[in-house]
Design a protein around this motif. Structure first.
Motif, PDB file in Angstrom:
ATOM      1  N   GLN A 140       0.822  -1.205   0.000  1.00 23.02           N
ATOM      2  CA  GLN A 140       0.000   0.000   0.000  1.00 23.02           C
ATOM      3  C   GLN A 140       0.862   1.264   0.000  1.00 23.02           C
ATOM      4  O   GLN A 140       0.574   2.235  -0.724  1.00 23.02           O
ATOM      5  N   ASN A 141       1.915   1.268   0.811  1.00 21.84           N
ATOM      6  CA  ASN A 141       2.801   2.433   0.850  1.00 21.84           C
ATOM      7  C   ASN A 141       3.477   2.653  -0.495  1.00 21.84           C
ATOM      8  O   ASN A 141       3.603   3.788  -0.968  1.00 21.84           O
ATOM      9  N   ALA A 142       3.907   1.564  -1.124  1.00 26.88           N
ATOM     10  CA  ALA A 142       4.611   1.678  -2.403  1.00 26.88           C
ATOM     11  C   ALA A 142       3.672   2.141  -3.510  1.00 26.88           C
ATOM     12  O   ALA A 142       4.030   2.988  -4.328  1.00 26.88           O
ATOM     13  N   LEU A 143       2.466   1.592  -3.545  1.00 25.81           N
ATOM     14  CA  LEU A 143       1.520   1.972  -4.587  1.00 25.81           C
ATOM     15  C   LEU A 143       1.157   3.450  -4.502  1.00 25.81           C
ATOM     16  O   LEU A 143       0.890   4.097  -5.521  1.00 25.81           O
ATOM     17  N   PHE A 144       1.165   3.993  -3.297  1.00 23.95           N
ATOM     18  CA  PHE A 144       0.764   5.389  -3.114  1.00 23.95           C
ATOM     19  C   PHE A 144       1.924   6.370  -3.262  1.00 23.95           C
ATOM     20  O   PHE A 144       1.732   7.495  -3.712  1.00 23.95           O
ATOM     21  N   SER A 145       3.148   5.926  -2.905  1.00 18.21           N
ATOM     22  CA  SER A 145       4.245   6.890  -2.811  1.00 18.21           C
ATOM     23  C   SER A 145       5.265   6.808  -3.940  1.00 18.21           C
ATOM     24  O   SER A 145       6.003   7.760  -4.172  1.00 18.21           O
ATOM     25  N   SER A 146       5.335   5.693  -4.654  1.00 17.04           N
ATOM     26  CA  SER A 146       6.372   5.543  -5.678  1.00 17.04           C
ATOM     27  C   SER A 146       5.941   6.179  -7.001  1.00 17.04           C
ATOM     28  O   SER A 146       4.764   6.450  -7.225  1.00 17.04           O
ATOM     29  N   ASN A 147       6.922   6.394  -7.871  1.00 11.67           N
ATOM     30  CA  ASN A 147       6.660   6.968  -9.190  1.00 11.67           C
ATOM     31  C   ASN A 147       7.390   6.125 -10.231  1.00 11.67           C
ATOM     32  O   ASN A 147       8.615   6.074 -10.257  1.00 11.67           O
ATOM     33  N   ASN A 148       6.643   5.456 -11.077  1.00 10.36           N
ATOM     34  CA  ASN A 148       7.181   4.428 -11.953  1.00 10.36           C
ATOM     35  C   ASN A 148       7.801   5.009 -13.228  1.00 10.36           C
ATOM     36  O   ASN A 148       7.123   5.649 -14.021  1.00 10.36           O
ATOM     37  N   ILE A 149       9.108   4.779 -13.415  1.00 13.44           N
ATOM     38  CA  ILE A 149       9.762   5.133 -14.671  1.00 13.44           C
ATOM     39  C   ILE A 149       9.328   4.120 -15.731  1.00 13.44           C
ATOM     40  O   ILE A 149       9.414   2.914 -15.534  1.00 13.44           O
TER      41      ILE A 149
END
Length: 257
Positions: A140-149
């Motif tokens: 959940q944290n990754a899906l909300f906070s990351s930005n996919n290159i």
């Protein structure tokens, strides 16, 4: 003021609190929806596991559950079978020295111990791979906070090999592209070692991972030997962009056959 006089001061205050709460809730929901619509998050879960470890089957099973639960979401699972438990009496047929080496690299980057089952989320955080609450929280944290290159992948099956065409706009010399051949599911009957007598199920098994420098090129082709008895429905290719110094995963993509 007329309404206040009619219903009394206490009732008026209570009514205003309810109205304010309702307005605030709707604004919060609207803000969350806007963030979600713009979010380009992803979660990469790298599990280090072994058929020679009695603590690993629950982590393997959890990966199967996560794979099903998030099959339509940008959640990418890679299960690396390590080889350092093979001396306990059972050789894990999915294990390799390369998988163990990748875990050692994370140990150095994250200042962590080497153990199984260990899970690394987006190259930034590690914890016990069978801890469902930690896994769900990390996703959940990754899906909300990351930005996919963005990574573009195209896989082709030839007579004796699989070729993967890749392309990305990323050209940072400190980043590398990892192209990984994944078997979605398999199993083993374990005859010796800590899991003797057990039929073990595995998900998202790493068979080979090709590392590509992005220093001089951001597109090209890489290949894998065609696995024995290959069925396209049972395999996939996952691409990752990783910073070589921090270990952070910066981009991810998947292509099916």
């Amino acid at each position: 003021m007329i309404l206040k006089n009619l219903i009394g001061t206490a009732a008026f205050v209570a009514l205003m609190f309810i109205v304010s709460a309702f307005v605030y809730k709707n604004k919060a929901e609207e803000s969350h929806q806007n963030l979600s619509s713009k979010n380009n998050g992803f979660a990469v879960l790298e599990l280090f596991t072994s058929e020679g470890c009695s603590s690993c089957p629950p982590a393997d099973a959890l990966m199967g559950k996560i794979a099903e639960e998030y099959k339509d979401k940008p959640v990418y699972i890679l299960a690396y079978h390590v080889d350092y438990w093979n001396h306990l009496g059972w050789k894990d047929k999915f294990s390799s020295a390369e998988n163990s080496q990748r875990q050692q690299q994370y140990s150095s980057t994250l200042n962590s111990q080497v153990y199984t089952p260990q899970l690394v989320a987006n190259g930034k955080k590690e914890f016990v791979g069978s801890d469902q609450n930690a896994v769900e929280s990390a996703i959940q944290n990754a899906l909300f906070s990351s930005n996919n290159i963005k990574i573009d992948l195209e896989a082709k099956i030839l007579s004796k090999e699989i070729t993967v065409n890749y392309k990305t706009a990323e050209t940072n010399s400190q980043n590398k592209l990892l192209i990984t051949l994944i078997e979605k599911k398999s199993s083993s009957n374990v005859a010796k070692g800590e899991n003797e007598g057990h039929h073990l199920q595995h998900w998202q098994i790493v068979h080979q991972q090709n590392q590509i420098s992005l220093k001089s090129t951001s597109e090209g082709t890489t290949s894998f030997p065609l696995p024995e008895n290959f069925n396209p429905n049972d395999w996939e290719v996952i691409g990752l962009i990783q910073n070589t110094k921090s270990g952070e995963i910066l981009g991810s993509a998947k292509v099916l056959f």
